[in-house]
Design a protein around this motif. Structure first.
Motif, short mmCIF file in Angstrom:
data_model
loop_
_atom_site.label_atom_id
_atom_site.label_comp_id
_atom_site.label_asym_id
_atom_site.label_seq_id
_atom_site.Cartn_x
_atom_site.Cartn_y
_atom_site.Cartn_z
N SER A 46 -9.96 -0.49 8.71
CA SER A 46 -10.08 -1.38 9.77
C SER A 46 -8.91 -1.31 10.57
O SER A 46 -8.00 -1.32 9.85
CB SER A 46 -10.40 -2.90 9.13
OG SER A 46 -10.23 -3.89 10.22
N SER A 90 -6.91 -2.62 14.58
CA SER A 90 -6.70 -3.37 15.75
C SER A 90 -5.55 -3.09 16.57
O SER A 90 -4.70 -2.42 16.20
CB SER A 90 -6.73 -4.77 15.32
OG SER A 90 -5.41 -5.02 14.90
N ARG A 148 -14.12 -0.20 11.38
CA ARG A 148 -14.12 -1.36 12.24
C ARG A 148 -12.72 -0.98 13.32
O ARG A 148 -11.73 -0.77 12.81
CB ARG A 148 -13.86 -2.52 11.55
CG ARG A 148 -15.21 -2.82 10.55
CD ARG A 148 -14.72 -4.03 9.72
NE ARG A 148 -15.87 -4.38 8.68
CZ ARG A 148 -15.72 -5.00 7.75
NH1 ARG A 148 -14.62 -5.71 7.51
NH2 ARG A 148 -16.90 -5.32 7.13
N ARG A 151 -11.02 -2.93 16.49
CA ARG A 151 -11.15 -4.22 17.58
C ARG A 151 -9.77 -4.00 18.61
O ARG A 151 -8.65 -3.48 18.16
CB ARG A 151 -10.72 -5.51 16.58
CG ARG A 151 -10.56 -6.77 17.42
CD ARG A 151 -10.31 -7.62 16.35
NE ARG A 151 -10.31 -9.14 17.08
CZ ARG A 151 -9.15 -9.55 17.62
NH1 ARG A 151 -7.95 -9.02 17.75
NH2 ARG A 151 -9.33 -10.86 18.06
N ASN A 175 -15.26 -4.53 20.19
CA ASN A 175 -15.20 -4.47 18.76
C ASN A 175 -16.36 -3.30 18.49
O ASN A 175 -17.45 -3.33 18.84
CB ASN A 175 -15.69 -5.86 17.92
CG ASN A 175 -14.61 -6.71 18.01
OD1 ASN A 175 -13.96 -6.90 18.84
ND2 ASN A 175 -14.62 -7.22 16.85
#
Length: 277
Positions: free
Chosen positions: A127, A129, A163, A165, A179
């Protein structure tokens, strides 16, 4: 349960921060902080810009690892951020790896966020970002590329969790948000025509600057002949931006497409020295 079974596996963590300022006509260090496995190196440049090379000294990322990067480019600075090598995301025995990057660019400043490709291995779990805040007249270029294994090594990603973002704001107003998430049977998913049509490498390119319209025509020309690529121009909250998507059979083919695009948006400057083809 034995004592050995109760010992949790060691996980990597790191935190890096760089603040750049304009001084004597050049971009220089105002603050530099590094902790854990996060390292920042600053090779010599021969113009007014600064280049920072990010290093994860743990040698890769797996479930439970945590990395945090923060960068601030002061007024009138020119900062290029890249990585020493491709970041490898290995099989996760438990948990997700977490990577957070925060970037701010002050008035008249420019940041080029150009990490080398992220390589996802089978059963990887990541994940990440990217959070960016731009002054109204600041410029920002970002490229994030992902490889689903290394085709030359015969690697296939059958299952994984990824993931990604992005949140990019200018003058306090959101100008770009996306996303991306996929998991489970990745091999079947990416084989679908509406997803990657079998491609094992893909990238997103983002550019926000006052000269977006002037750069768009040549950018699209560079993408001619690329079956899985396209570029669009938008105006959001008073800011122009270009978003391009590219997919390719493997990492080598993807990099051959990306390097001319990056160079064009860097006003014909080359990609960072640590990149190779």
């Amino acid at each position: 349960m034995t004592e050995a079974a109760m010992i949790a596996p060691q996980r990597a963590w790191g935190k890096g921060r760089l603040v750049a300022k304009a001084q004597d006509g050049r971009t220089r260090i105002a603050e530099l902080y590094q902790e854990g496995c996060a390292k920042i190196r600053l090779p010599k440049t021969f113009d007014n810009s600064m280049e920072a090379v990010l290093i994860n000294s743990s040698g890769g990322v797996t479930g439970g690892d945590r990395l945090s990067w923060a960068f601030e480019a002061g007024e009138g600075t020119n900062l290029t951020l890249t990585t020493q090598a491709c970041e490898k995301i290995y099989k996760a025995s438990a948990g997700m790896a977490d990577v957070v990057t925060r970037i701010s660019v002050a008035a008249g400043g420019r940041v080029d966020w150009l990490p080398q490709e992220t390589i996802l291995f089978d059963r990887a779990s990541l994940s990440r970002s990217l959070e960016v805040e731009l002054a109204y007249d600041a410029s920002f270029l970002a490229v994030e590329a992902v490889l689903l294994g290394r085709k030359a090594m015969g690697e296939v990603v059958r299952k994984a969790l990824f993931r990604d973002r992005w949140r990019i704001s200018s003058g306090g107003k959101l100008i770009h948000a996306e996303n991306l998430a996929f998991g489970g049977d990745v091999a079947n998913l990416v084989a679908r025509r509406a997803v990657l049509d079998g491609a094992a490498a893909f990238a997103t390119l983002f550019y926000a600057a006052p000269d977006c319209e002037a750069m768009l025509s040549k950018l699209r020309g560079l993408l001619e002949g690329c079956a899985q690529a396209g570029a669009s121009h938008y105006r959001v909250a008073g800011r122009d931006k270009i978003v391009a998507r590219v997919a390719a059979a493997d990492g080598f083919a993807l990099r051959k497409i990306l390097i001319p695009l990056i160079s064009h948006l860097r006003k014909d400057a080359s990609v960072p020295k640590v990149w190779t083809l």
